[in-house]
Design an enzyme around this catalytic site. Sequence first.
Site, mmCIF file in Angstrom:
data_model
loop_
_atom_site.group_PDB
_atom_site.id
_atom_site.type_symbol
_atom_site.label_atom_id
_atom_site.label_comp_id
_atom_site.label_asym_id
_atom_site.label_seq_id
_atom_site.Cartn_x
_atom_site.Cartn_y
_atom_site.Cartn_z
ATOM 1 N N ARG A 273 0.786 -1.224 0.000
ATOM 2 C CA ARG A 273 0.000 0.000 0.000
ATOM 3 C C ARG A 273 0.820 1.277 0.000
ATOM 4 O O ARG A 273 0.551 2.204 -0.769
ATOM 5 C CB ARG A 273 -0.921 0.082 1.227
ATOM 6 C CG ARG A 273 -2.189 -0.697 1.130
ATOM 7 C CD ARG A 273 -2.531 -1.220 2.505
ATOM 8 N NE ARG A 273 -1.529 -2.201 2.854
ATOM 9 C CZ ARG A 273 -1.627 -3.484 2.483
ATOM 10 N NH1 ARG A 273 -2.684 -3.911 1.860
ATOM 11 N NH2 ARG A 273 -0.653 -4.348 2.765
ATOM 12 N N THR A 274 1.777 1.341 0.898
ATOM 13 C CA THR A 274 2.476 2.618 1.082
ATOM 14 C C THR A 274 3.238 2.988 -0.191
ATOM 15 O O THR A 274 3.105 4.109 -0.704
ATOM 16 C CB THR A 274 3.434 2.528 2.290
ATOM 17 O OG1 THR A 274 2.704 2.029 3.403
ATOM 18 C CG2 THR A 274 4.021 3.884 2.625
ATOM 19 N N LYS B 189 26.585 -4.103 -1.499
ATOM 20 C CA LYS B 189 28.053 -4.059 -1.622
ATOM 21 C C LYS B 189 28.666 -3.314 -0.451
ATOM 22 O O LYS B 189 29.871 -3.090 -0.417
ATOM 23 C CB LYS B 189 28.443 -3.345 -2.924
ATOM 24 C CG LYS B 189 27.882 -3.955 -4.172
ATOM 25 C CD LYS B 189 28.261 -3.078 -5.370
ATOM 26 C CE LYS B 189 27.332 -3.307 -6.543
ATOM 27 N NZ LYS B 189 27.390 -2.189 -7.499
ATOM 28 N N ARG C 275 11.227 3.902 3.290
ATOM 29 C CA ARG C 275 10.900 2.961 4.365
ATOM 30 C C ARG C 275 12.189 2.235 4.733
ATOM 31 O O ARG C 275 12.906 1.762 3.841
ATOM 32 C CB ARG C 275 9.837 1.961 3.911
ATOM 33 C CG ARG C 275 9.660 0.810 4.919
ATOM 34 C CD ARG C 275 8.448 -0.028 4.622
ATOM 35 N NE ARG C 275 7.226 0.710 4.910
ATOM 36 C CZ ARG C 275 6.010 0.168 4.863
ATOM 37 N NH1 ARG C 275 5.866 -1.105 4.549
ATOM 38 N NH2 ARG C 275 4.939 0.887 5.136
ATOM 39 N N HIS D 167 5.031 5.801 11.551
ATOM 40 C CA HIS D 167 4.541 5.652 10.174
ATOM 41 C C HIS D 167 3.602 6.835 9.933
ATOM 42 O O HIS D 167 2.388 6.683 9.837
ATOM 43 C CB HIS D 167 3.811 4.310 10.048
ATOM 44 C CG HIS D 167 3.562 3.854 8.640
ATOM 45 N ND1 HIS D 167 3.752 4.648 7.520
ATOM 46 C CD2 HIS D 167 3.109 2.656 8.155
ATOM 47 C CE1 HIS D 167 3.434 3.972 6.437
ATOM 48 N NE2 HIS D 167 3.042 2.760 6.792
HETATM 49 N N1 CP Z 1 -0.088 -0.046 5.920
HETATM 50 C C1 CP Z 1 1.092 -0.319 5.321
HETATM 51 O O1 CP Z 1 2.134 0.283 5.652
HETATM 52 O O2 CP Z 1 1.024 -1.268 4.361
HETATM 53 P P1 CP Z 1 2.245 -1.748 3.476
HETATM 54 O O3 CP Z 1 3.250 -2.391 4.420
HETATM 55 O O4 CP Z 1 1.692 -2.692 2.481
HETATM 56 O O5 CP Z 1 2.859 -0.527 2.847
#
Ligand code: CP
Length: 309
Positions: free
Chosen positions: A51-52, A80, A101, A129
């Site tokens: 999703r993110t 590396k 991320r 998040h």
């Molecule tokens: N909610 C969320 O962060 O989903 P993903 O890990 O799929 O990005």
Amino acid sequence: MKNRSFVTIAEHSKEKILYLLKMAEEFEQRPNRKILDGKVVATLFFEPSTRTRLSFETAVNRLGGRIIGFSDASTTSSTKGETLKDTILMVSNYADLIVMRHYLEGAARYASEIAPIPIINAGDGANQHPSQTMLDLYSIYKTQGTLENLNIYMVGDLKYGRTVHSLLMAMRHFNPTFHFIAPKELKMPEEYKLYCQQNGIKFVEHEDFNEDVIAGADILYMTRVQKERFTDLMEYERVKDVYILKAEMLRKAKENMRILHPLPRVNEIAYDVDENPHAYYIQQARNGLFARQAIICDVLGITLDEIRL
Ligand code: CP
């Protein structure tokens, strides 16, 4: 230039949060606007995501920008031995904005301190998040008509679940009452309970999860037990199925109660809940597109007035 990075929700005022929600509303009405023409956005995902990453990339595509990046760090020079610092500095040569991320808590903060371009934190370990929080707030606002004075029940992995940590901090502006429902092993960490105490946020802790508990909720925020954060897989096996929401448990729920989940789900929401009018987690993920369009524009210095042009 002021660093406009979006690293933690804790540093944003109530006014700023409401402003971003207004922007999200604007994008929901019209998601396709060519306001990122000529901009390049890098999505650096050192951990898996559906999703993110895809909603950030869709957000950029719908705004007319371009995307570079990776969804699998094993294909990059980090294998590396290239450091995060060098990776961030290299990508800053090519892009106007980095969405990252990373599995290390604090990685986004670190990147924002060394990068000459804004960083959006798309999740850093078990820490924060914040873009998920903006879509959670938008979903709560859309379904409840307000963010004020709500009873928010957080269920499951409150120890490692970064989305609950960010949401808790954002809600400090809106006088919530939290109910933390978790087994002992996955309780809300002391630092977040202290945060609640310092910010006048009311909370109650439970271990029971049944229809009588659910009856008090305006928002039931389910979470996945975060297998990837456990060092002891036996402990994961012990707690992974401790709470499973089933449709029959919703009989006493308030009419307007909505079930949120940041997703992915594993086993914590039975599939018979999906057709229930309280279920909102699929629409919630869709709201991520609009919330992330707002965040992207804001960190690039594009205002609400400009997007309305
Ligand atoms: N909610 C969320 O962060 O989903 P993903 O890990 O799929 O990005």
